[in-house]
Scaffold this active site. Structure first.
Site, mmCIF file in Angstrom:
data_model
loop_
_atom_site.group_PDB
_atom_site.id
_atom_site.type_symbol
_atom_site.label_atom_id
_atom_site.label_comp_id
_atom_site.label_asym_id
_atom_site.label_seq_id
_atom_site.Cartn_x
_atom_site.Cartn_y
_atom_site.Cartn_z
ATOM 1 N N VAL A 92 -0.558 -8.319 -6.828
ATOM 2 C CA VAL A 92 -1.885 -8.831 -6.483
ATOM 3 C C VAL A 92 -2.931 -7.811 -6.920
ATOM 4 O O VAL A 92 -2.605 -6.644 -7.153
ATOM 5 C CB VAL A 92 -1.998 -9.112 -4.963
ATOM 6 C CG1 VAL A 92 -1.069 -10.239 -4.549
ATOM 7 C CG2 VAL A 92 -1.714 -7.844 -4.157
ATOM 8 N N ASN A 106 4.594 -3.611 2.068
ATOM 9 C CA ASN A 106 5.653 -4.049 1.140
ATOM 10 C C ASN A 106 6.963 -3.356 1.488
ATOM 11 O O ASN A 106 6.982 -2.233 2.001
ATOM 12 C CB ASN A 106 5.272 -3.689 -0.298
ATOM 13 C CG ASN A 106 6.301 -4.186 -1.313
ATOM 14 O OD1 ASN A 106 6.796 -5.315 -1.216
ATOM 15 N ND2 ASN A 106 6.635 -3.354 -2.286
ATOM 16 N N HIS A 108 10.773 -2.429 -0.329
ATOM 17 C CA HIS A 108 11.380 -2.320 -1.661
ATOM 18 C C HIS A 108 12.790 -1.743 -1.543
ATOM 19 O O HIS A 108 12.999 -0.776 -0.796
ATOM 20 C CB HIS A 108 10.507 -1.428 -2.555
ATOM 21 C CG HIS A 108 11.047 -1.325 -3.946
ATOM 22 N ND1 HIS A 108 11.000 -2.367 -4.839
ATOM 23 C CD2 HIS A 108 11.688 -0.315 -4.584
ATOM 24 C CE1 HIS A 108 11.581 -2.007 -5.965
ATOM 25 N NE2 HIS A 108 12.006 -0.772 -5.839
ATOM 26 N N ASP A 140 -0.570 -0.915 -2.758
ATOM 27 C CA ASP A 140 -1.844 -1.034 -3.461
ATOM 28 C C ASP A 140 -1.641 -2.023 -4.608
ATOM 29 O O ASP A 140 -0.687 -2.800 -4.593
ATOM 30 C CB ASP A 140 -2.363 0.351 -3.890
ATOM 31 C CG ASP A 140 -1.376 1.080 -4.786
ATOM 32 O OD1 ASP A 140 -0.542 0.406 -5.429
ATOM 33 O OD2 ASP A 140 -1.445 2.324 -4.849
ATOM 34 N N GLY A 142 -0.634 -1.584 -7.568
ATOM 35 C CA GLY A 142 0.363 -1.200 -8.563
ATOM 36 C C GLY A 142 1.706 -1.876 -8.290
ATOM 37 O O GLY A 142 1.834 -2.726 -7.407
#
Ligand code: GAR
Length: 192
Positions: A92, A106, A108, A140, A142
């Site tokens: 995004v 997030n 991961h 963020d 990235g």
């Protein structure tokens, strides 16, 4: 704490969150679950549990910024305190992050900053690391970047495949995700 959860696929981590909320182990309000593609198991899990769901289909938008704008507006319509990317496989832009005041979480399946991207488990295996793991972080704009909140290590075993290793990582990932959401909901973690 109202949350909107974004998923792109299976939604097994989402299921762990749904179960924790149902069982009273996690005090958050799931406002909605959304996806970038139609027909995901993740959205079905949420619908089965009685939560509102939505899809903003990435492939229907020739212009990425238009998709980003519509996703942002859709998520904002649920007025969340936090947005969770739980296997949401799209990047995004800054306007999305800013709209939610940096509260975009997030998870991961690797020890960031190693092995970001869509194939964190496969890439770690291919590199030959002996220890990998999972990371929960403020995201963020990235690819799997932003301040790390929690990590857990998982040993790579002889004979591991991407699937067997990912399953063991997900056991830790679910625990870490629920612990971190719990800490945030209690005011224990400052925002980005
Ligand atoms: C999870 O392991 C999550 O960390 C990963 O996708 C999986 C989704 O599983 N996310 C990424 O790789 C983000 N770069 P699930 O749909 O079964 O919860």
């Amino acid at each position: 704490m109202r949350i909107v959860v974004l998923v792109s696929g299976t939604g097994s981590n989402l299921q762990a969150v749904l179960d924790a909320v149902r069982d009273g182990r996690l005090d958050v309000e799931i406002a909605a679950v959304g996806s970038d593609r139609p027909g995901t198991q993740g959205v079905r899990r949420a619908a089965d549990a009685g939560y509102p769901t939505f899809v903003v289909p990435f492939r229907d938008y020739p212009v990425r910024a238009d998709w980003n704008r519509d996703l942002t507006e859709k998520v904002a319509s649920y007025d969340p305190d936090l947005v969770l990317s739980s296997g949401f496989m799209r990047i995004v832009d800054e306007s999305f992050i800013a709209r939610f005041d940096g509260r975009y979480l997030n998870t991961h399946p690797a020890l960031l900053p190693s092995f970001p991207g869509a194939h964190g488990v496969r890439d770690a295996l291919a590199y030959g690391v002996k220890v990998t793991g999972c990371t929960v972080h403020w995201a963020d704009a990235g690819v799997d970047t932003g301040p790390i909140l929690a990590q857990a290590a998982v040993e790579v075993l002889d004979g591991d495949t991407e699937e067997t290793l990912h399953e063991r990582i997900k056991v830790q990932e679910r625990r870490l995700l629920i612990e971190t959401l719990d800490r945030i909901s209690r005011g224990g973690i400052p925002k980005l």
